[in-house]
Design an enzyme around this catalytic site. Structure first.
Site, PDB file in Angstrom:
ATOM      1  N   SER A 151       0.850  -1.194   0.000  1.00 27.79           N
ATOM      2  CA  SER A 151       0.000   0.000   0.000  1.00 27.79           C
ATOM      3  C   SER A 151       0.883   1.240   0.000  1.00 27.79           C
ATOM      4  O   SER A 151       1.983   1.228   0.561  1.00 27.79           O
ATOM      5  CB  SER A 151      -0.870   0.017   1.262  1.00 27.79           C
ATOM      6  OG  SER A 151      -1.461   1.288   1.433  1.00 27.79           O
ATOM      7  N   TYR A 169      -2.498  -1.219  10.147  1.00 24.84           N
ATOM      8  CA  TYR A 169      -2.585  -1.419   8.693  1.00 24.84           C
ATOM      9  C   TYR A 169      -1.299  -0.938   8.019  1.00 24.84           C
ATOM     10  O   TYR A 169      -0.681  -1.664   7.232  1.00 24.84           O
ATOM     11  CB  TYR A 169      -3.794  -0.668   8.122  1.00 24.84           C
ATOM     12  CG  TYR A 169      -3.975  -0.862   6.637  1.00 24.84           C
ATOM     13  CD1 TYR A 169      -4.629  -1.978   6.128  1.00 24.84           C
ATOM     14  CD2 TYR A 169      -3.479   0.066   5.727  1.00 24.84           C
ATOM     15  CE1 TYR A 169      -4.784  -2.168   4.761  1.00 24.84           C
ATOM     16  CE2 TYR A 169      -3.632  -0.110   4.360  1.00 24.84           C
ATOM     17  CZ  TYR A 169      -4.287  -1.229   3.885  1.00 24.84           C
ATOM     18  OH  TYR A 169      -4.426  -1.405   2.526  1.00 24.84           O
TER      19      TYR A 169
HETATM   20  N1  LIG Z   1      -8.841  -0.393  -1.370  1.00 17.07           N
HETATM   21  C1  LIG Z   1      -7.728   0.323  -1.094  1.00 17.07           C
HETATM   22  O1  LIG Z   1      -7.770   1.576  -0.970  1.00 17.07           O
HETATM   23  C2  LIG Z   1      -6.396  -0.359  -0.978  1.00 17.07           C
HETATM   24  C3  LIG Z   1      -5.248   0.423  -1.091  1.00 17.07           C
HETATM   25  C4  LIG Z   1      -3.996  -0.173  -0.979  1.00 17.07           C
HETATM   26  C5  LIG Z   1      -3.910  -1.542  -0.779  1.00 17.07           C
HETATM   27  N2  LIG Z   1      -5.048  -2.282  -0.669  1.00 17.07           N
HETATM   28  C6  LIG Z   1      -4.881  -3.728  -0.440  1.00 17.07           C
HETATM   29  O2  LIG Z   1      -5.291  -4.437  -1.607  1.00 17.07           O
HETATM   30  C7  LIG Z   1      -5.870  -5.697  -1.234  1.00 17.07           C
HETATM   31  C8  LIG Z   1      -7.265  -5.819  -1.837  1.00 17.07           C
HETATM   32  O3  LIG Z   1      -8.052  -4.727  -1.395  1.00 17.07           O
HETATM   33  P1  LIG Z   1      -9.543  -4.452  -1.917  1.00 17.07           P
HETATM   34  O4  LIG Z   1      -9.758  -3.000  -1.744  1.00 17.07           O
HETATM   35  O5  LIG Z   1      -9.764  -5.097  -3.234  1.00 17.07           O
HETATM   36  O6  LIG Z   1     -10.368  -5.215  -0.766  1.00 17.07           O
HETATM   37  P2  LIG Z   1     -11.825  -5.821  -0.678  1.00 17.07           P
HETATM   38  O7  LIG Z   1     -12.241  -5.671   0.745  1.00 17.07           O
HETATM   39  O8  LIG Z   1     -12.732  -5.299  -1.738  1.00 17.07           O
HETATM   40  O9  LIG Z   1     -11.562  -7.373  -0.994  1.00 17.07           O
HETATM   41  C9  LIG Z   1     -10.804  -8.153  -0.117  1.00 17.07           C
HETATM   42  C10 LIG Z   1     -11.163  -9.612  -0.315  1.00 17.07           C
HETATM   43  O10 LIG Z   1     -10.356 -10.357   0.604  1.00 17.07           O
HETATM   44  C11 LIG Z   1     -11.156 -11.312   1.268  1.00 17.07           C
HETATM   45  N3  LIG Z   1     -10.610 -11.596   2.594  1.00 17.07           N
HETATM   46  C12 LIG Z   1     -10.489 -10.724   3.629  1.00 17.07           C
HETATM   47  N4  LIG Z   1      -9.998 -11.352   4.699  1.00 17.07           N
HETATM   48  C13 LIG Z   1      -9.779 -12.646   4.328  1.00 17.07           C
HETATM   49  C14 LIG Z   1      -9.288 -13.785   5.008  1.00 17.07           C
HETATM   50  N5  LIG Z   1      -8.932 -13.734   6.297  1.00 17.07           N
HETATM   51  N6  LIG Z   1      -9.193 -14.950   4.327  1.00 17.07           N
HETATM   52  C15 LIG Z   1      -9.580 -15.024   3.025  1.00 17.07           C
HETATM   53  N7  LIG Z   1     -10.064 -13.980   2.338  1.00 17.07           N
HETATM   54  C16 LIG Z   1     -10.169 -12.799   2.982  1.00 17.07           C
HETATM   55  C17 LIG Z   1     -12.537 -10.658   1.360  1.00 17.07           C
HETATM   56  O11 LIG Z   1     -13.580 -11.623   1.546  1.00 17.07           O
HETATM   57  C18 LIG Z   1     -12.628  -9.915   0.023  1.00 17.07           C
HETATM   58  O12 LIG Z   1     -13.204 -10.717  -0.983  1.00 17.07           O
HETATM   59  C19 LIG Z   1      -5.827  -5.733   0.292  1.00 17.07           C
HETATM   60  O13 LIG Z   1      -4.662  -6.409   0.718  1.00 17.07           O
HETATM   61  C20 LIG Z   1      -5.746  -4.273   0.671  1.00 17.07           C
HETATM   62  O14 LIG Z   1      -5.150  -4.067   1.936  1.00 17.07           O
HETATM   63  C21 LIG Z   1      -6.287  -1.727  -0.770  1.00 17.07           C
END
Ligand SMILES: NC(=O)c1ccc[n+]([C@@H]2O[C@H](COP(=O)([O-])OP(=O)(O)OC[C@H]3O[C@@H](n4cnc5c(N)ncnc54)[C@H](O)[C@@H]3O)[C@@H](O)[C@H]2O)c1
Length: 262
Positions: A151, A169
């Protein structure tokens, strides 16, 4: 002896490869799975959300993909072994996208130990364990590409201060990016590459209860629009494919230029 390519056509082709994508029932995980599939890979979707992962499978299969699913919590003790076994059944262990993660909006002074352990468990310990298992398999076969989801907030205090600090985080993502470098060093002479993608602020369901707040950041994004889930797909396919064969131990920032300004 390293062979110099006779052509650069097909350097993004993933035909014959099998990719594992955790957290792929929705959001960036789903879009990356789709991108890898469209470049020829079979994809194993891994997610806690059983219905969601089956819906994702149906959608990708209707687009012609060869898709496997496994519904589990990535923090489960047996998760790495089950994931690797399911990937082998589908076709092999060529690409791992360690994407499952959760956001935290804890304020540091109020952040409990349980909160810290939960965020670190999902965002750091679980990808570490899955990566370790995949790395062993890839080193044995002499090839593979691992992509960890970091991130932009790995090098910043949280963007969500008005809504809580998220120190757990930020720390989890910084550590995962650091771990990426160590794993890359272990795989480097065995044809295994390990990189990270660091998105900025992405409009996904992760932010569904603070959507208005994240759109306040849009004005700070140099390219002038909010980041969406599909924006990370190019970097993911690139890092998975032969096109990036001399790139390892790196974090690719995909954030519309967010970190180039103060
Ligand atoms: N959305 C943002 O602003 C952002 C920014 C930087 C990084 N990220 C990172 O990118 C990745 C994806 O983010 P996103 O925004 O698509 O998230 P999201 O919440 O839309 O999707 C996350 C998915 O992970 C699954 N998940 C969560 N915990 C789990 C577990 N313990 N076991 C199995 N599956 C699990 C959820 O069911 C969901 O389908 C994450 O690692 C997040 O930290 C997100």
């Amino acid at each position: 002896m390293h062979e110099i390519p006779t052509t650069y056509k097909g350097m993004f082709d993933l035909t014959g490869k099998t990719a594992i994508v955790t957290g792929s029932a929705r959001g960036m995980g789903y879009e990356m799975a789709r991108g890898l599939m469209e470049h020829g890979a079979k994809v194993l979707l891994v997610d806690l959300n059983k219905d969601g992962v089956e819906e994702a499978r149906a959608s990708l299969e209707s687009q012609g993909g060869i898709i496997g699913t496994i519904s589990l919590d990535v923090t489960a003790d047996d998760a790495p072994a089950r994931i690797i076994e399911a990937a082998r059944e589908l076709g092999g262990v060529d690409i791992l996208v360690n994407n499952a993660g959760i956001l935290s909006t804890a304020d540091f002074p109020d952040m409990g130990d349980d909160q810290w352990d939960r965020v670190m468990g999902i965002n750091l310990r679980a990808p570490m364990r899955i990566m370790r298992e995949a790395l062993k398999a890839m080193i044995d076969q002499g090839s593979g590409s691992i992509i960890n989801m970091g991130s932009s907030w790995s090098s910043r205090a949280s963007a969500f201060n008005q809504d809580g600090g998220g120190p757990d985080y930020c720390a989890s993502k910084a550590a995962l990016q650091a771990l990426t470098r160590s794993a890359a060093q272990d795989g480097a002479t065995s044809g295994v590459r390990v990189n990270a993608i660091a998105p900025g602020v992405v409009d996904t369901k992760m932010h569904e209860d603070r959507r208005a707040l994240i759109y306040e950041y849009e004005k700070y994004i140099p390219v002038g629009r909010m980041q969406l889930a599909h924006d990370v797909v190019g970097a993911c396919v690139f890092l998975a494919a032969a096109a990036s064969s001399y790139i390892t131990g790196q974090t690719v920032h995909v954030n519309g230029g967010l970190l180039m300004i103060d």
